[in-house]
Motif scaffolding. Structure first.
Motif, PDB file in Angstrom:
ATOM      1  N   ARG A  96       0.833  -1.203   0.000  1.00 25.50           N
ATOM      2  CA  ARG A  96       0.000   0.000   0.000  1.00 25.50           C
ATOM      3  C   ARG A  96       0.868   1.254   0.000  1.00 25.50           C
ATOM      4  N   LYS A  97       2.130   1.105   0.423  1.00 29.78           N
ATOM      5  CA  LYS A  97       3.045   2.255   0.484  1.00 29.78           C
ATOM      6  C   LYS A  97       4.036   2.277  -0.669  1.00 29.78           C
ATOM      7  N   LYS A  98       4.542   1.099  -1.053  1.00 30.73           N
ATOM      8  CA  LYS A  98       5.556   1.024  -2.107  1.00 30.73           C
ATOM      9  C   LYS A  98       5.501  -0.340  -2.787  1.00 30.73           C
ATOM     10  N   PRO A  99       5.854  -0.388  -4.088  1.00 31.31           N
ATOM     11  CA  PRO A  99       5.725  -1.650  -4.831  1.00 31.31           C
ATOM     12  C   PRO A  99       6.769  -2.681  -4.430  1.00 31.31           C
ATOM     13  N   ILE A 100       6.361  -3.957  -4.524  1.00 33.45           N
ATOM     14  CA  ILE A 100       7.261  -5.097  -4.304  1.00 33.45           C
ATOM     15  C   ILE A 100       7.269  -5.931  -5.583  1.00 33.45           C
ATOM     16  N   VAL A 101       8.467  -6.163  -6.125  1.00 28.49           N
ATOM     17  CA  VAL A 101       8.625  -6.988  -7.322  1.00 28.49           C
ATOM     18  C   VAL A 101       9.427  -8.229  -6.932  1.00 28.49           C
ATOM     19  N   VAL A 102       8.919  -9.403  -7.289  1.00 28.37           N
ATOM     20  CA  VAL A 102       9.573 -10.660  -6.911  1.00 28.37           C
ATOM     21  C   VAL A 102       9.964 -11.449  -8.155  1.00 28.37           C
ATOM     22  N   LEU A 103      11.219 -11.888  -8.180  1.00 30.54           N
ATOM     23  CA  LEU A 103      11.694 -12.857  -9.157  1.00 30.54           C
ATOM     24  C   LEU A 103      11.797 -14.184  -8.428  1.00 30.54           C
ATOM     25  N   LYS A 104      10.883 -15.117  -8.746  1.00 28.93           N
ATOM     26  CA  LYS A 104      10.789 -16.373  -8.002  1.00 28.93           C
ATOM     27  C   LYS A 104      11.444 -17.500  -8.773  1.00 28.93           C
ATOM     28  N   ALA A 105      12.326 -18.224  -8.107  1.00 33.46           N
ATOM     29  CA  ALA A 105      12.994 -19.373  -8.728  1.00 33.46           C
ATOM     30  C   ALA A 105      12.995 -20.523  -7.735  1.00 33.46           C
ATOM     31  N   GLY A 106      13.663 -21.611  -8.087  1.00 28.94           N
ATOM     32  CA  GLY A 106      13.746 -22.764  -7.199  1.00 28.94           C
ATOM     33  C   GLY A 106      12.420 -23.449  -7.008  1.00 28.94           C
ATOM     34  N   LEU A 107      11.550 -23.401  -8.037  1.00 25.02           N
ATOM     35  CA  LEU A 107      10.217 -23.995  -7.916  1.00 25.02           C
ATOM     36  C   LEU A 107      10.280 -25.498  -8.136  1.00 25.02           C
ATOM     37  N   THR A 108       9.624 -26.218  -7.284  1.00 25.19           N
ATOM     38  CA  THR A 108       9.630 -27.678  -7.396  1.00 25.19           C
ATOM     39  C   THR A 108       8.250 -28.222  -7.090  1.00 25.19           C
ATOM     40  N   ASP A 109       7.909 -29.307  -7.743  1.00 28.47           N
ATOM     41  CA  ASP A 109       6.623 -29.951  -7.509  1.00 28.47           C
ATOM     42  C   ASP A 109       6.789 -31.257  -6.744  1.00 28.47           C
ATOM     43  N   ALA A 110       7.923 -31.406  -6.064  1.00 27.65           N
ATOM     44  CA  ALA A 110       8.174 -32.664  -5.358  1.00 27.65           C
ATOM     45  C   ALA A 110       7.088 -32.942  -4.328  1.00 27.65           C
ATOM     46  N   GLY A 111       6.594 -31.885  -3.685  1.00 27.94           N
ATOM     47  CA  GLY A 111       5.613 -32.062  -2.625  1.00 27.94           C
ATOM     48  C   GLY A 111       4.301 -32.644  -3.100  1.00 27.94           C
ATOM     49  N   ALA A 130      -0.372 -17.429  -6.692  1.00 31.74           N
ATOM     50  CA  ALA A 130      -1.640 -17.062  -6.061  1.00 31.74           C
ATOM     51  C   ALA A 130      -1.398 -16.189  -4.830  1.00 31.74           C
ATOM     52  N   ALA A 131      -0.401 -16.554  -4.036  1.00 29.35           N
ATOM     53  CA  ALA A 131      -0.094 -15.780  -2.829  1.00 29.35           C
ATOM     54  C   ALA A 131       0.355 -14.370  -3.192  1.00 29.35           C
ATOM     55  N   PHE A 132       1.246 -14.263  -4.177  1.00 26.00           N
ATOM     56  CA  PHE A 132       1.725 -12.937  -4.591  1.00 26.00           C
ATOM     57  C   PHE A 132       0.578 -12.094  -5.124  1.00 26.00           C
ATOM     58  N   ARG A 133      -0.276 -12.709  -5.935  1.00 21.30           N
ATOM     59  CA  ARG A 133      -1.415 -11.980  -6.501  1.00 21.30           C
ATOM     60  C   ARG A 133      -2.333 -11.465  -5.405  1.00 21.30           C
ATOM     61  N   GLN A 134      -2.557 -12.282  -4.384  1.00 21.18           N
ATOM     62  CA  GLN A 134      -3.524 -11.942  -3.352  1.00 21.18           C
ATOM     63  C   GLN A 134      -3.044 -10.801  -2.452  1.00 21.18           C
ATOM     64  N   VAL A 135      -1.715 -10.576  -2.365  1.00 21.30           N
ATOM     65  CA  VAL A 135      -1.216  -9.475  -1.532  1.00 21.30           C
ATOM     66  C   VAL A 135      -0.659  -8.326  -2.364  1.00 21.30           C
ATOM     67  N   GLY A 136      -0.870  -8.362  -3.693  1.00 24.73           N
ATOM     68  CA  GLY A 136      -0.497  -7.225  -4.521  1.00 24.73           C
ATOM     69  C   GLY A 136       0.954  -7.175  -4.941  1.00 24.73           C
ATOM     70  N   ILE A 137       1.668  -8.302  -4.870  1.00 20.64           N
ATOM     71  CA  ILE A 137       3.066  -8.354  -5.313  1.00 20.64           C
ATOM     72  C   ILE A 137       3.102  -8.614  -6.817  1.00 20.64           C
ATOM     73  N   LEU A 138       4.030  -7.939  -7.511  1.00 16.45           N
ATOM     74  CA  LEU A 138       4.213  -8.166  -8.937  1.00 16.45           C
ATOM     75  C   LEU A 138       5.307  -9.208  -9.133  1.00 16.45           C
ATOM     76  N   GLN A 139       4.955 -10.348  -9.725  1.00 16.93           N
ATOM     77  CA  GLN A 139       5.933 -11.408  -9.973  1.00 16.93           C
ATOM     78  C   GLN A 139       6.477 -11.293 -11.393  1.00 16.93           C
ATOM     79  N   ILE A 140       7.815 -11.351 -11.513  1.00 17.50           N
ATOM     80  CA  ILE A 140       8.510 -11.203 -12.785  1.00 17.50           C
ATOM     81  C   ILE A 140       9.278 -12.483 -13.091  1.00 17.50           C
ATOM     82  N   ASP A 141       9.396 -12.816 -14.375  1.00 18.63           N
ATOM     83  CA  ASP A 141      10.050 -14.058 -14.775  1.00 18.63           C
ATOM     84  C   ASP A 141      11.485 -13.866 -15.248  1.00 18.63           C
ATOM     85  N   GLU A 142      11.841 -12.651 -15.662  1.00 13.58           N
ATOM     86  CA  GLU A 142      13.166 -12.397 -16.238  1.00 13.58           C
ATOM     87  C   GLU A 142      13.908 -11.364 -15.397  1.00 13.58           C
TER      88      GLU A 142
END
Length: 696
Positions: free
Chosen positions: A229-244, A264-276
């Motif tokens: 709500r105060k400032k943007p958060i941009v996340v580059l997410k890696a290390g994804l695994t479907d082992a669980g 889904a979690a990032f979307r729900q709290v307003g975080i912008l997820q980037i792939d590159e």
């Protein structure tokens, strides 16, 4: 936690400082040479390090020590933490490796350090990290090869190597950084702590995170929701695994990949997820300007027809909208453009376009009410003016409130041009497709911010389920799978529409129930050990008489016992055949190891995993949030608009079904997974044909 002592210490001790070039201890001490505060090298084997008097121990230092940077073998670190605690050191950065990543012995070392940190109240970064940088006070307590330029962005990286790459990239692009921190194993300080600190820091305008895993997901979510709500958060997410999900029992559990849950979690709290990686700063730069588009309409101005076509294709593939230029804009462009211009969007100003022609085209598009943002695509041609055009684009970006993105293609004049664009904070992308992708992400980011205002109520609206009855049913089932018929009874308590289902123990009982329900009926084996009933011969459809029911009951039992010898069978369920289905969907819940309960929606039926068209939300959901989850699937458009002879689905009924399911899984933590597959759509209305609840 004393984060100020990490980023704004008045004095720093380097424990493990070295004269050996190329060593971590050498690099750490050398990098701190520009720091304005006091620096103390600690090394019991040297009289001086790089010309500065050394100390055998941090206990020997006469002056105050706010922070210690530790670069010694892992086995020595617990003792060093003891000395720091006795000396009154407020914060420690452990860059040393050799802890839990090496096995049980390393894990035991971490446990020792954790106890000592708690004993002395020390704020600890790491272990196994690159260190910390604050350009505002020239603090480089890291072994990064370079110091970034001053800026107003905080960078948090879980990878030291990638953190170094981000610093290199920022220098290349002329983007400033205020603070950089490599978190390592996050034994003490984690993402949530750092988000809280940077959110309250007036010198930080935006936050970038490179994330591989998360230690305390709920804490992170709570802090992030307040911070964005105060400032943007941009996340580059890696290390994804479907082992669980390999251990998942249901369709829902097997389809709910780790990547989907984080999104889904990032979307729900307003975080912008980037792939590159090189899109991270560009998107943050656009967000920091506060120029979020009012809608999805993008205009493209280019001097190359082919580049315009590729850009328009990218818009369509990304789910964006090519803005329809108003007649007024078309007439204005007709009066100033060459006769052969494209007469629409994309606006092709032709290969010999001067900076002046570009300016007239861009300015006209920016003033068009149908346009929400403009992408300028520039290709170097014989008569083109790359630097002059870049300067003009920068000025127009300052003039207008709409987002203006650019893509300078090819090497000629690119370095100087991108430097000019960076000076004006214009986001530049190496290809038009990447620019379009970023624009679409920013549109979704704005929508996510709006959805954050949607706060589900504490209780489910207009529904009063008998929770005592459900608790009794869960208690009777123990830690097993609840039968289909009982699962449907529980769903019905929450107002979820289900088809009547009866469990029969004998062929004769099945025949009597089928006669009562009315033919044709479906027969399905009920076993806590079977996920896919049809694969084991456990399903028969379109049964039209009592005799067929008796025969079918025996056939299912024989087929299942042959294919799955020794399997536990509760009986055969009998339910009315529902014919003329429009769609088969899946809806369910699973338990994510990081974020807890999740709710899934998508294409269902026997081929659910093949299509893999699904989206995820975190409960509880109200109707707008449930709809947003559905909108992120490919099938949503067909459900909403209808397809061929199928009518549009009653979206209100579908939203309510998902909303009610989300409250059910929130209310009963004993539930591990719920599988509703298929959730049938008949004449626009949803009804549960098959369901089961799996307990923890």
């Amino acid at each position: 936690m004393d984060m100020d002592s990490v980023f704004n210490p008045s004095s720093v001790a380097v424990i493990g400082a070295s004269n050996k070039e190329g060593s971590v201890g050498y690099g750490l001490f050398r990098n701190l040479s520009s720091f304005s505060g006091s620096i103390y090298p600690v090394n019991p084997n040297r009289n001086d390090v790089q010309g500065t008097k050394t100390y055998r121990s941090v206990l020997d230092i006469e002056g105050n020590v706010d922070m210690a940077v530790i670069a010694v073998p892992a086995k020595l670190v617990p003792g060093i933490i003891d000395e720091c605690g006795e000396r009154g050191v407020k914060a420690c950065i452990v860059v040393s490796s050799g802890f839990k990543e090496t096995g049980n012995e390393g894990k035991r070392l971490e446990e020792k350090i954790k106890k000592k940190v708690e004993k002395y109240g020390i704020t600890l970064i790491g272990p196994n990290c690159l260190g910390v940088i604050n350009t505002e006070n020239s603090l480089n307590a890291s072994f990064s090869a370079k110091m970034p330029n001053k800026g107003r962005t905080a960078v948090i990286s879980q990878s030291g190597a990638l953190g170094s790459a981000i610093i290199e990239w920022s220098l290349e692009q002329g983007v400033g950084i205020k603070s950089f921190i490599s978190v390592g194993s996050m034994l003490d300080v984690d993402f949530g702590d750092l988000l809280k600190y940077f959110c309250e820091d007036d010198g930080t305008d935006g936050i970038i995170i490179y994330m591989e895993s998360i230690k305390d997901a709920r804490k992170f979510m709570d802090v992030a929701k307040r911070c964005v709500r105060k400032k943007p958060i941009v996340v580059l997410k890696a290390g994804l695994t479907d082992a669980g999900r390999k251990a998942a029992v249901s369709h829902t559990g097997s389809m709910a990949g780790n990547d989907d849950v984080y999104k889904a979690a990032f979307r729900q709290v307003g975080i912008l997820q980037i792939d590159e990686i090189d899109d991270v700063f560009n998107c943050l730069r656009t967000l920091n300007l506060g120029k979020l588009p009012d809608g999805p309409g993008l205009a493209i101005v280019t001097n190359a027809g082919g580049a315009g076509v590729l850009s328009a294709d990218a818009v369509q593939k990304s789910g964006g909208v090519m803005a329809k230029l108003s007649k007024r804009t078309i007439d204005e462009l007709d009066s100033v453009m060459p006769d052969a211009w494209s007469k629409g969007n994309p606006v092709d100003v032709l290969g010999d376009a001067s900076a002046e022609i570009y300016e007239k085209a861009i300015d006209a598009c920016m003033r068009d009410k149908n346009v929400d943002g403009v992408l300028v695509v520039f290709t170097p041609q014989y008569a083109s003016e790359p630097e002059k055009t870049a300067e003009m684009v920068g000025r127009l970006s300052k003039k207008h409130k709409k987002p203006l993105l650019s893509s300078w293609i090819g090497p000629e004049g690119k370095n100087k041009s991108t430097g000019i664009l960076s000076k004006y904070s214009v986001s530049n992308y190496p290809t038009p497709e990447r620019a379009v992708k970023a624009f679409i992400k920013i549109i979704k980011y704005k929508e996510n911010l709006r959805l954050m205002e949607e706060v589900p109520s504490e209780n489910l609206p207009k529904i009063s389920p008998d929770r005592d009855l459900i608790r009794q049913e869960i208690g009777r089932a123990g830690n097993k799978i609840i039968s289909e018929s009982k699962s449907k009874e529980i769903l019905a308590q929450y107002g979820i529409p289900v088809i009547e289902t009866v469990l029969a123990k004998t062929p004769e009982e099945a025949a009597e129930q089928a006669s009562r329900i009315g033919f044709p009926v479906a027969l399905k084996v009920q076993s806590p050990e079977l996920t896919h009933k049809s694969d084991s011969g456990g399903v028969l459809l379109y049964i039209h008489s009592k005799d067929e029911v008796i025969e079918g009951f025996r056939k299912i039992m024989d087929d299942v016992n042959k294919r799955k010898p020794g399997i536990s069978i509760d009986g055969i369920s009998v339910q009315k055949m529902v014919e003329g289905l429009d769609y088969e969907l899946i809806m369910g819940s699973a338990n994510d190891p990081d974020f807890g309960k999740i709710v899934l929606f998508g294409i269902g039926g026997m081929d659910a995993e093949i299509y893999n068209d699904k989206s995820i939300g975190l409960p509880p959901l109200n109707r707008p949030l449930a709809r947003k989850v559905m909108e992120d699937t490919r099938i949503f458009r067909f459900l909403k608009e209808g397809y061929r002879n199928r009518k549009p689905v009653d979206m209100e009924a579908l939203e309510k079904t998902m909303e009610r399911l989300s409250y059910l899984v929130r209310d009963f933590p004993q539930i591990n997974e719920i599988d509703i597959n298929p959730l049938a759509i008949k004449e626009g209305k949803p009804v549960v044909l098959d369901a089961r609840i799996i307990l923890k």
